[in-house]
Design a protein around this motif. Structure first.
Motif, PDB file in Angstrom:
ATOM      1  N   LEU A   1     -29.795  28.432  34.981  1.00 63.41           N
ATOM      2  CA  LEU A   1     -29.367  26.959  35.268  1.00 63.41           C
ATOM      3  C   LEU A   1     -30.221  26.521  36.753  1.00 63.41           C
ATOM      4  O   LEU A   1     -30.358  25.220  36.426  1.00 63.41           O
ATOM      5  CB  LEU A   1     -27.823  27.470  36.028  1.00 63.41           C
ATOM      6  CG  LEU A   1     -27.219  25.997  36.218  1.00 63.41           C
ATOM      7  CD1 LEU A   1     -26.957  24.691  35.219  1.00 63.41           C
ATOM      8  CD2 LEU A   1     -25.810  26.230  37.026  1.00 63.41           C
TER       9      LEU A   1
ATOM     10  N   GLY B   1     -20.071  26.171  30.621  1.00 68.12           N
ATOM     11  CA  GLY B   1     -21.403  25.732  30.929  1.00 68.12           C
ATOM     12  C   GLY B   1     -22.430  26.912  30.851  1.00 68.12           C
ATOM     13  O   GLY B   1     -23.230  26.553  30.133  1.00 68.12           O
ATOM     14  N   TYR B   2     -21.860  28.032  31.379  1.00 73.57           N
ATOM     15  CA  TYR B   2     -22.774  28.922  31.478  1.00 73.57           C
ATOM     16  C   TYR B   2     -23.044  29.656  29.972  1.00 73.57           C
ATOM     17  O   TYR B   2     -23.982  30.222  29.706  1.00 73.57           O
ATOM     18  CB  TYR B   2     -22.245  30.233  32.385  1.00 73.57           C
ATOM     19  CG  TYR B   2     -22.611  29.948  33.733  1.00 73.57           C
ATOM     20  CD1 TYR B   2     -24.067  29.561  34.166  1.00 73.57           C
ATOM     21  CD2 TYR B   2     -21.781  30.060  35.189  1.00 73.57           C
ATOM     22  CE1 TYR B   2     -24.170  29.505  35.364  1.00 73.57           C
ATOM     23  CE2 TYR B   2     -22.044  29.864  36.218  1.00 73.57           C
ATOM     24  CZ  TYR B   2     -23.408  29.648  36.455  1.00 73.57           C
ATOM     25  OH  TYR B   2     -23.693  29.631  37.863  1.00 73.57           O
TER      26      TYR B   2
ATOM     27  N   GLU C   1     -22.678  27.860  27.124  1.00 68.65           N
ATOM     28  CA  GLU C   1     -23.596  27.168  26.501  1.00 68.65           C
ATOM     29  C   GLU C   1     -25.231  27.308  26.628  1.00 68.65           C
ATOM     30  O   GLU C   1     -26.048  27.264  26.118  1.00 68.65           O
ATOM     31  CB  GLU C   1     -23.371  25.639  26.810  1.00 68.65           C
ATOM     32  CG  GLU C   1     -24.161  24.701  26.014  1.00 68.65           C
ATOM     33  CD  GLU C   1     -23.529  23.115  26.442  1.00 68.65           C
ATOM     34  OE1 GLU C   1     -24.409  22.204  25.847  1.00 68.65           O
ATOM     35  OE2 GLU C   1     -22.866  22.869  27.082  1.00 68.65           O
ATOM     36  N   LEU C   2     -25.393  27.381  28.060  1.00 66.14           N
ATOM     37  CA  LEU C   2     -26.731  27.675  28.627  1.00 66.14           C
ATOM     38  C   LEU C   2     -27.280  29.169  28.001  1.00 66.14           C
ATOM     39  O   LEU C   2     -28.410  28.901  27.602  1.00 66.14           O
ATOM     40  CB  LEU C   2     -26.639  27.696  30.200  1.00 66.14           C
ATOM     41  CG  LEU C   2     -28.064  27.843  30.749  1.00 66.14           C
ATOM     42  CD1 LEU C   2     -29.010  26.772  30.136  1.00 66.14           C
ATOM     43  CD2 LEU C   2     -27.848  27.978  32.280  1.00 66.14           C
TER      44      LEU C   2
ATOM     45  N   LEU D   1     -25.580  19.749  30.978  1.00 63.03           N
ATOM     46  CA  LEU D   1     -26.025  20.647  29.848  1.00 63.03           C
ATOM     47  C   LEU D   1     -25.891  20.186  28.674  1.00 63.03           C
ATOM     48  O   LEU D   1     -26.923  20.477  27.893  1.00 63.03           O
ATOM     49  CB  LEU D   1     -25.051  21.996  30.154  1.00 63.03           C
ATOM     50  CG  LEU D   1     -25.247  22.841  31.402  1.00 63.03           C
ATOM     51  CD1 LEU D   1     -23.973  24.048  31.413  1.00 63.03           C
ATOM     52  CD2 LEU D   1     -26.780  23.337  31.524  1.00 63.03           C
TER      53      LEU D   1
ATOM     54  N   THR E   1     -29.723  20.716  27.164  1.00 67.09           N
ATOM     55  CA  THR E   1     -29.943  21.562  26.114  1.00 67.09           C
ATOM     56  C   THR E   1     -30.227  20.812  24.733  1.00 67.09           C
ATOM     57  O   THR E   1     -31.199  21.489  24.073  1.00 67.09           O
ATOM     58  CB  THR E   1     -28.581  22.471  26.101  1.00 67.09           C
ATOM     59  OG1 THR E   1     -27.584  21.766  25.949  1.00 67.09           O
ATOM     60  CG2 THR E   1     -28.400  23.489  27.185  1.00 67.09           C
TER      61      THR E   1
END
Length: 286
Positions: free
Chosen positions: A66, A98-99, A101-102, A188, A192
């Motif tokens: 991130l 979010g994490y 998806e990352l 994100l 992404t």
């Protein structure tokens, strides 16, 4: 007139004076549609497992990833507003999602070699032996092109896009200022998609190379199609980067145009050479 008895050796594949060798996939027999679907399912499962393993590994580095992803935006933000960048969340689960998806995006990028290897393994039963040997160049070149697209987006396109976006912020009128609340979810989603979009776009030279090697298109046809390819590139850019961000669409479209015209000289080098014409054989005397 006497008729010579057929020579058994002449019917053997590869024998002198015999019929041309039969492709391996023809000799092995044709697969049914259900066998093809079952093979495809197995390849998709293997590719998915590879991506999931890479995603789990990436989850352990989620904070570093991130920080790396936010760095281009953070530099532009600090230069413009001279204050730290704060990523906000709007729901209790936003940080987890979010994490996730990352990590999944990083897993896809890291699992690209596995994805392309499974793709090649799926189509390889229908190829000849010399074509099957291209598995290493195919996997290596597709991986390099995909990662090059991500690197181009991060190093070149991100600073250009973020500089333009943030330049639109600031005072509008006396007592009115246009500002921005940066949320983790929207940042994100944008970044992404931007990275993966460029990764897919950079596969264009490989796709064109396959069309040329398969003798589906010729380099001269690619050259004549250039003006239409330019129009199509802007359509694809708008589809690949949905949303109101015109600069991201413009960046993807221009990259597509550049890659297309860069592929034309490569196509001239890869075009199949015409086989030398053989002299006509005389018919045997009766």
């Amino acid at each position: 007139m006497t008729v010579a008895a057929p020579d058994p050796a002449g019917t053997q594949p590869g024998a002198a004076g015999g019929t041309p060798p039969v492709a391996e996939h023809e000799a092995a027999g044709k697969m049914t549609i259900w066998e093809h679907l079952d093979e495809l399912r197995g390849r998709v499962i293997k590719a998915t497992i590879g991506v999931l393993v890479a995603t789990i590994v990436a989850w352990g580095f989620r904070e570093r990833l991130l920080a790396l992803l936010v760095a281009p935006y953070e530099r532009v933000w600090i230069e413009r507003f001279h204050r730290p960048l704060v990523l906000q969340t709007l729901a209790p689960a936003d940080a987890f999602l979010g994490y996730l998806e990352l990590s999944l995006t990083a897993g896809v990028a890291a699992g690209v070699p596995i994805i392309f290897y499974q793709l090649w393994s799926f189509v390889s039963p229908g190829l000849y032996r010399k074509e099957k040997r291209l598995v290493v160049p195919f996997v290596a070149s597709s991986t390099v092109l995909f990662l090059s697209g991500i690197a181009f987006a991060y190093v070149v396109a991100f600073p250009f896009t973020f500089n333009y976006f943030i330049s639109l912020l600031g005072p509008v009128n006396e007592g009115v200022e246009l500002t921005q609340i940066v949320t983790l979810e929207f940042y994100l989603d944008f970044s992404t998609r931007f990275l993966l979009g460029f990764g897919v776009v950079f596969e264009l030279p490989l796709f064109i190379a396959f069309l040329v090697l398969a003798n589906i298109v010729t380099p001269r046809q690619l050259l004549k199609f250039g003006r239409w390819a330019t129009v199509l590139a802007f359509v694809v850019g708008a589809i690949a980067t949905p949303g109101p961000e015109v600069t991201s669409q413009l960046a993807v479209s221009l990259a597509l145009v550049a890659l297309y015209f860069l592929s034309i000289p490569i196509a001239f080098m890869l075009r199949p050479r015409a086989a030398p014409s053989e002299p006509p054989t005389r018919a045997p005397d009766a």
